[in-house]
Design a protein around this motif. Structure first.
Motif, PDB file in Angstrom:
ATOM      1  N   ASN B 102       0.832  -1.218   0.000  1.00 42.33           N
ATOM      2  CA  ASN B 102       0.000   0.000   0.000  1.00 42.33           C
ATOM      3  C   ASN B 102       0.858   1.256   0.000  1.00 42.33           C
ATOM      4  N   TRP B 103       2.010   1.190   0.677  1.00 46.17           N
ATOM      5  CA  TRP B 103       2.894   2.371   0.694  1.00 46.17           C
ATOM      6  C   TRP B 103       3.287   2.772  -0.717  1.00 46.17           C
ATOM      7  N   LYS B 104       3.380   1.771  -1.571  1.00 47.11           N
ATOM      8  CA  LYS B 104       3.844   2.112  -2.931  1.00 47.11           C
ATOM      9  C   LYS B 104       2.822   3.000  -3.655  1.00 47.11           C
ATOM     10  N   THR B 105       1.561   2.944  -3.190  1.00 44.52           N
ATOM     11  CA  THR B 105       0.555   3.749  -3.928  1.00 44.52           C
ATOM     12  C   THR B 105      -0.053   4.847  -3.055  1.00 44.52           C
ATOM     13  N   PHE B 158       4.959   7.622  -9.825  1.00 46.66           N
ATOM     14  CA  PHE B 158       5.813   6.654 -10.553  1.00 46.66           C
ATOM     15  C   PHE B 158       7.159   6.506  -9.855  1.00 46.66           C
ATOM     16  N   ILE B 159       7.740   7.654  -9.471  1.00 47.05           N
ATOM     17  CA  ILE B 159       9.084   7.594  -8.851  1.00 47.05           C
ATOM     18  C   ILE B 159       9.012   6.854  -7.518  1.00 47.05           C
ATOM     19  N   ILE B 160       7.976   7.193  -6.712  1.00 47.72           N
ATOM     20  CA  ILE B 160       7.872   6.528  -5.382  1.00 47.72           C
ATOM     21  C   ILE B 160       7.715   5.036  -5.610  1.00 47.72           C
ATOM     22  N   PHE B 161       6.849   4.676  -6.556  1.00 44.57           N
ATOM     23  CA  PHE B 161       6.588   3.250  -6.854  1.00 44.57           C
ATOM     24  C   PHE B 161       7.901   2.550  -7.198  1.00 44.57           C
ATOM     25  N   MET B 162       8.677   3.180  -8.114  1.00 51.60           N
ATOM     26  CA  MET B 162       9.939   2.556  -8.555  1.00 51.60           C
ATOM     27  C   MET B 162      10.917   2.477  -7.381  1.00 51.60           C
ATOM     28  N   LEU B 163      11.085   3.594  -6.700  1.00 58.25           N
ATOM     29  CA  LEU B 163      12.087   3.676  -5.615  1.00 58.25           C
ATOM     30  C   LEU B 163      11.805   2.619  -4.544  1.00 58.25           C
ATOM     31  N   LEU B 164      10.537   2.583  -4.099  1.00 55.50           N
ATOM     32  CA  LEU B 164      10.212   1.645  -3.005  1.00 55.50           C
ATOM     33  C   LEU B 164      10.413   0.209  -3.481  1.00 55.50           C
ATOM     34  N   SER B 165       9.985  -0.082  -4.735  1.00 53.22           N
ATOM     35  CA  SER B 165      10.140  -1.463  -5.236  1.00 53.22           C
ATOM     36  C   SER B 165      11.605  -1.874  -5.154  1.00 53.22           C
ATOM     37  N   VAL B 377      23.342  -9.766  -5.821  1.00 52.31           N
ATOM     38  CA  VAL B 377      22.603  -8.555  -5.399  1.00 52.31           C
ATOM     39  C   VAL B 377      22.287  -7.688  -6.612  1.00 52.31           C
ATOM     40  N   GLN B 378      23.284  -7.498  -7.431  1.00 53.97           N
ATOM     41  CA  GLN B 378      23.032  -6.646  -8.625  1.00 53.97           C
ATOM     42  C   GLN B 378      21.938  -7.267  -9.492  1.00 53.97           C
ATOM     43  N   GLU B 379      21.976  -8.614  -9.577  1.00 56.57           N
ATOM     44  CA  GLU B 379      20.970  -9.284 -10.424  1.00 56.57           C
ATOM     45  C   GLU B 379      19.572  -8.978  -9.901  1.00 56.57           C
ATOM     46  N   VAL B 380      19.420  -9.093  -8.568  1.00 61.83           N
ATOM     47  CA  VAL B 380      18.084  -8.876  -7.981  1.00 61.83           C
ATOM     48  C   VAL B 380      17.635  -7.439  -8.224  1.00 61.83           C
ATOM     49  N   LEU B 381      18.590  -6.505  -8.051  1.00 65.36           N
ATOM     50  CA  LEU B 381      18.222  -5.078  -8.261  1.00 65.36           C
ATOM     51  C   LEU B 381      17.764  -4.865  -9.703  1.00 65.36           C
ATOM     52  N   ALA B 388       9.350  -3.606 -12.060  1.00 60.13           N
ATOM     53  CA  ALA B 388       8.562  -2.426 -11.657  1.00 60.13           C
ATOM     54  C   ALA B 388       8.261  -1.553 -12.877  1.00 60.13           C
ATOM     55  N   LEU B 389       9.276  -1.420 -13.739  1.00 55.72           N
ATOM     56  CA  LEU B 389       9.113  -0.573 -14.920  1.00 55.72           C
ATOM     57  C   LEU B 389       7.988  -1.107 -15.820  1.00 55.72           C
ATOM     58  N   ILE B 390       8.063  -2.404 -16.103  1.00 56.53           N
ATOM     59  CA  ILE B 390       7.073  -2.979 -17.033  1.00 56.53           C
ATOM     60  C   ILE B 390       5.678  -2.972 -16.390  1.00 56.53           C
ATOM     61  N   SER B 391       5.624  -3.406 -15.102  1.00 61.06           N
ATOM     62  CA  SER B 391       4.276  -3.650 -14.560  1.00 61.06           C
ATOM     63  C   SER B 391       3.559  -2.350 -14.222  1.00 61.06           C
TER      64      SER B 391
END
Lengths: 779, 779
Positions: B102-105, B158-165, B377-381, B388-391
């Motif tokens: 919910n925080w993401k939105t 959009f930025i908050i959504f991406m950042l938090l993800s 770690v880099q792979e997961v990021l 996040a970008l696509i969805s």
């Protein structure tokens, strides 16, 4: 044939005196061992059942091509045909039962052969709601429009009801007694033992039993006796599975795959009886195949057969309403946490029901075996008359059990004018007079008690009889009675859902009598779709299970019947004490050391004589093969084991006349190729098991029991540094275990002989009063 | 540590040259064997796990009294505490995930810590209908009343959504990488192997793994990665079961009862994750304990734990609507027989999904192991950002998977103004413009394809990740797309139930990826309560299973991962060819004949030296005990077998200093009583297994494999007329079997190395482009 039990007087010494072969005295728990043939799952691993000649398969030129398809498709064809046959029988059975039951109360004006569903089929109003309610309104209109005419007048309906009930019971028991005696009772115990590796008499799953059971079952149910159709449905379904697999897969069927097909068919029996496919599959798993190793191919076969059987049943559409689900209630009011204590009370009732009903039933079966065994038909007639008489005057007993449960489960909707006889149950609210409330409450309690007693005396009579549905009916009436109390004194109207209490009561008693948990929960779901009540249902079944396990009952009615009838069955649960007592004994004390062995090379005539006269003296089912060098030694070395069955069929195939048999040599350790062209000698190596399981003398009996149970082997050789010492069979260890249990804990089932005698004298007195007229001679 | 596979060059002679001990070359299918310790189920039968001193139990005067209650109640207390802990963790996890999502939105105006359900809890209108619909209306009003404020503006949401993800994904993978590496992935394969008798490294079920998995899982899900919570729920539930049983039952816990508790806990994991208690119990049965013998005490424990865990979860009430069932749809329109072809199509899609997704996923895991293993770690990021970008731009991908399935399952009611965003799906009818129809259809197909590909690349990343829910989401979107087509071109509106197609599609893909039948059907029921669709659901799952078995896939993703990671596991299904190839070999060719044996009587010092230096040379886990007389003979007779583990703990208990060890004699065949008061000699008879399972040389490998599988023993002695010839261990026979399979059929999983290399070069090129600035040095 009541066998007397002679306690072993001389104590089994620890190690000195070895118990000889027929050294186990016969106790009730092992009385029927000899009717079963143990199957050696290892030796028979991938050996086809019947070693008859390969049948030529429509030997036209496409033969190879057809064989390839047959190979791939044979599993599907067998499974599908089994399922379709089961579905059709279930459909026929459902329609036939309903017709008979409807005849007792009326007949269809158009064509008296039709039952209510078919007769009123035309009366379909446009609102296609699927709830059971509408079905009731249909019947109401059907009778209004004169399509269905109930028997009129005061006395004649009663007489017709009584006459037909007794008539149906009579035909049912005569069919069973004279045509197929194996079709009596439910049959779940015998199937459970069969699948665990002890094959019962082939007749039990024969064609005749299938036909008679399918015909006698509807007659028994429609006669009003307190019997259910679930147990017998498992039996006729297993017959279908057994017969079809034997016929279709004749040359490639092995024992282990046969057990899979039988388990799948038994599961489908419950699936079509309850209209619950998933519950059926779980029944096959939790009850029937509980002794076997769980494997996913059995699960997949059971799943497929249950699915196809239910779809066939839906296609036949016996209820004429396009649905398979019997009750389909719609409880929309959620349950409250404060109701949990009442759920626990229902669970306790279920546990006590399971405990006492099975105990009394077993005592009554003992009483029947002692005194009534020579008049089975008269007993059934008496039962049918008694039941019809009592149930005619109680509205919950009079209806067919499934119908009465339909009413008890359905919750009262506010303006409930839809149900035909606008059932009194729904007319109750806080201001109904205490007397009215009391009338319904007593009628419910009366129905509960009477049906429970009727179940005790009817289950085991000489008719196809199950115990699942009658138990559920008892639970349903009890549950509804409890809901009346709660609504009247505790919660007030429209707070709880009375129908749900009946539903939970039925689940409690079903779980009580079968001691199954997951199967009962899933069946109750599929029966009603009451999803809101997943947690209360699990609580009720859990409490029932706890009550049963604390009062020391480990199995359901089917397991207890296995012990009562003395069937061989490798139970898995042993409590700690039993393990300790068994640990003290070793294989040496248990093995039979007086063995008939066969030499590696032996004359055919010797083999034939050994085979045919040994049938008389020892009931031996297999022979260890020993080395030639030790022929005259006392200490022989064992190189293999052969089953009598394989030996007999191989000798039959040789077709060597008796004179030539004197000179033909049989080699057990050389195969035909090695013997090559040497005339008059045959290689029997292919039927010899070269690596029989063998253990040392000092092996404790607990490990031995575990090897029998897990590996499913029939005999274990006892050797000491390579010398053959003795042989233990699966039945030996079971006999030993049950005798030990009896010595330590006393008999599993104790009977009150004095009470039985007194009852018998009373019954005898009454019968004499009726059958002899004034001057004392029998009418 | 990629191991190279060296094919065995010299052919295994039939009988002459015996294969020596470390004679099996390491192939991928057996690479991780050494990380597991085989448990000998027979020797450990009723021997408690940890033989530490008996703990004094609150040694007050009520001690005896308390011990009696503890003895009877200990099973209940352990089971109940395990279940309550699992229920609490599930409740915490559910609330924590929802809060992060919910925080993401947006955020809750009253207190930003609350998630939507808690924040809008007050907005409860009087109609207490329980359908999911109302929940939507609640949210609608909640936002209208300003209780819940969504992030405003164009760019900032959009930025908050991406950042938090990305942030959540980062914390999750860092926690897993640095704190508890065992907490990655799902863990079902390791638990399955553990319960079948091969114990993994204790850390896997340790306390740290439990905590990290419970914290990192919500982070991984809320980061939007295409990962599910079912697999990890099984893992943290099993950790609870393992830790609590070890702590509470420390002195009386045996291996077999520990497996029962672990299976019960794993089932409860699925029960709380799906809100499906019966499905959870069946999962424990069909997936986890499939290698063990089915016994009713495991079933009863699983049943009880699932019940208590679900009741705890309902009490915590994470969804704030008093219900545990996630979707609760009410399909009232019955299905038509003409729809069966479409159900078959859905089943085929599920089968193909299961087949190809697991194949591509395994290839990708191989690719990751080869090239990406040093940058988890880099792979997961990267994955989190990509997802996040696509969805963000697709309405079905953007929502949390459970929520989007809720919309897809729910059927469109005529006047459907209740759902907050009055979903476009329900606005469709025959006169909607072709373009509008096309837009929704493509967005559904886009969601299906993208999420399937994301599942391939995300399952196996260094985060706690399950594959059940993402697969269901793919199936749901596909099913709904099919229903749009059917409604548009074939059946027209309000004939079929679109929601049911999504429900059947989800069941198809879930059954495709897990290859489970009964469990999937029951879980789908408990998730939705859609009882009308019992038969279509079974048809879809049956077709999926047929597609998988015809394309030669026998196990689900968990079984395939066992083979890919080379874990030891005694599979039950062997196809005919495998049996034939194995039948040619006998125990003699398989046994290791260079053995380290111990004499009956031996000096303690000799024993200690043997124990500690043997750790270096052979990884031997047990020693046969041989007779004294054959001390210097080449042919020794074996009288027992002792496990190194028991030997080491027994020696530790003796606490004899090294000098005295030289003179103290250890007797293996005399117990302490027999030795009585003779000083400086100890009886080790209690830890020696006097009757190890033994077979003859000529026993075929198939029978040997069956004995290992059924009896669960760790080592089988090979003897010939009493003389010890050699020893076979469970791992030996598994190695032999997999090497043989590879020789006959080639590797089970073939990787396209060329393709991998090309992909890697492309990725490497892109990374270099980004990380190096213009003048070529790495930023």
């Amino acid at each position: 044939m009541p066998t007397t039990y002679v306690p072993i007087n001389q104590p089994i010494g620890d190690g000195e005196d070895v118990i000889d072969t027929n050294r186990f005295t016969n106790i009730p728990e092992t009385q029927n061992f000899d009717q079963f043939v143990t199957i050696d799952k290892i030796a028979e691993e991938n050996r086809p059942l019947s070693v008859d000649s390969d049948r030529e398969f429509l030997n036209s030129k496409y033969r190879h091509y057809r064989e390839v398809i047959w190979d791939r498709a044979k599993t599907f064809i067998t499974l599908s045909s089994t399922a379709i046959v089961i579905g059709c029988i279930a459909g026929f059975l459902q329609v036939f039962t309903e017709t008979l039951v409807n005849w007792k109360t009326g007949h269809c004006q158009r064509n008296w052969l039709l039952n209510k569903s078919f007769c009123c089929n035309g009366v379909v109003n446009e609102v296609t709601s699927t709830s059971n309610l509408l079905l009731k309104r249909q019947e109401f209109e059907c009778e209004a429009q004169g399509l269905w005419i109930a028997w009129k007048g005061h006395v004649s309906p009663f007489i017709i009801f009584m006459l037909l009930s007794v008539l149906f019971a009579l035909i049912s028991t005569l069919l069973v007694k004279y045509v197929a005696p194996m079709a009596t009772g439910s049959g779940i115990s015998e199937i459970k033992v069969w699948v665990s590796g002890f094959e019962y008499n082939k007749e039990f799953l024969g064609f005749l039993t299938l036909v008679i059971k399918s015909v006698a079952l509807p007659l028994a149910i429609s006669s009003g006796l307190s019997v259910g159709k679930e147990g017998p449905s498992v039996h006729y379904a297993t017959c279908c599975g057994y017969l079809l697999t034997k016929w279709l897969l004749r040359d490639t069927l092995t024992y282990s795959s046969q057990y899979e097909y039988i388990t799948a068919a038994s599961g489908a029996g419950v699936a079509v009886a309850f209209g619950a496919p998933i519950g059926g599959v779980l029944f096959g798993l939790e009850e029937i195949a509980s002794a076997n190793r769980f494997n996913s191919s059995t699960l997949w076969k059971s799943y497929y057969v249950a699915l196809v059987a239910i779809t066939t049943l839906k296609y036949i559409d016996p209820f004429r309403n396009g649905r398979v689900i019997l009750f389909n209630v719609t409880y929309d009011r959620d349950w409250k946490v404060q109701e949990i204590p009442i759920f626990i009370a229902l669970g306790i009732f279920g546990g006590l029901y399971g405990k006492y009903i099975s105990k009394w039933n077993i005592n009554f079966i003992h009483f029947r075996k002692m005194y009534l065994s020579s008049w089975p038909v008269q007993e059934v007639l008496f039962l049918a008359t008694l039941t019809a008489l009592i149930s005619y005057f109680n509205e919950f007993l009079k209806l067919d059990m499934t119908e009465s449960m339909g009413i008890l489960f359905h919750e009262c909707v506010k303006n409930d004018n839809t149900s035909t006889f606008s059932h009194r149950l729904c007319q109750l609210d806080e201001n109904t007079h205490a007397f009215e409330f009391l009338k319904i409450f007593t009628s419910l309690c009366f129905a509960t008690v009477i049906r429970a007693l009727l179940v005790v005396v009817s289950y085991g009579a000489r008719v196809p009889a199950g115990i699942f549905v009658p138990s559920m009916a008892v639970g349903a009436t009890f549950g509804r009675a409890v809901s009346l109390l709660v609504e009247r004194f505790i919660s007030g109207p429209s707070v709880i859902t009375p129908g749900a209490y009946a539903f939970l009561g039925a689940a409690a008693t079903l779980s009580g009598i079968t001691n199954l948990t997951l199967t009962v929960v899933v069946i109750m779901f599929e029966l009603t779709g009451a999803f809101m009540y997943i947690i209360p249902l699990m609580i009720v079944v859990a409490i029932t299970r706890i009550i049963l396990s604390t009062s020391g009952i480990s199995g359901g009615i089917a397991d207890q019947m296995i012990m009562v009838n003395g069937f061989p069955y490798l139970e898995d649960e042993q409590d700690e004490e039993e393990e300790e007592t068994l640990e003290k004994y070793t294989a040496e004390q248990l093995m039979s050391s007086k063995l008939i062995t066969i030499n590696e090379t032996i004359y055919l005539s010797e083999l034939e004589s050994l085979l045919y006269d040994s049938a008389s003296e020892y009931s031996v089912h297999g022979f260890p093969i020993t080395k030639d060098e030790d022929k005259f030694e006392k200490e022989k070395r064992c190189i293999g084991y052969v089953l009598k069955r394989h030996l007999a069929s191989k000798i039959m195939m040789q077709s060597v006349n008796s004179t030539k048999a004197q000179t033909t040599l049989v080699y057990f350790n050389k195969s035909n190729e090695e013997l090559g062209h040497r005339e008059n000698c045959i290689g029997f190596k292919d039927i010899m098991n070269e690596s029989p399981i063998s253990v040392k003398k000092a092996v404790p009996v607990t490990l031995l029991f575990r090897m029998f149970k897990e590996l499913g082997c029939k005999t274990i050789i006892v050797e000491e540094s390579g010398i053959l010492k003795g042989l233990v069979t699966a039945k030996d260890i079971l006999r030993f275990k049950r005798i030990k249990y009896r010595e330590v804990h006393g008999a599993k089932f104790t009977y009150n002989e004095a009470l039985d005698r007194r009852c018998w004298s009373v019954i005898h007195f009454i019968i004499k009063r009726f059958t002899t007229n004034r001057n004392g001679n029998v009418i």
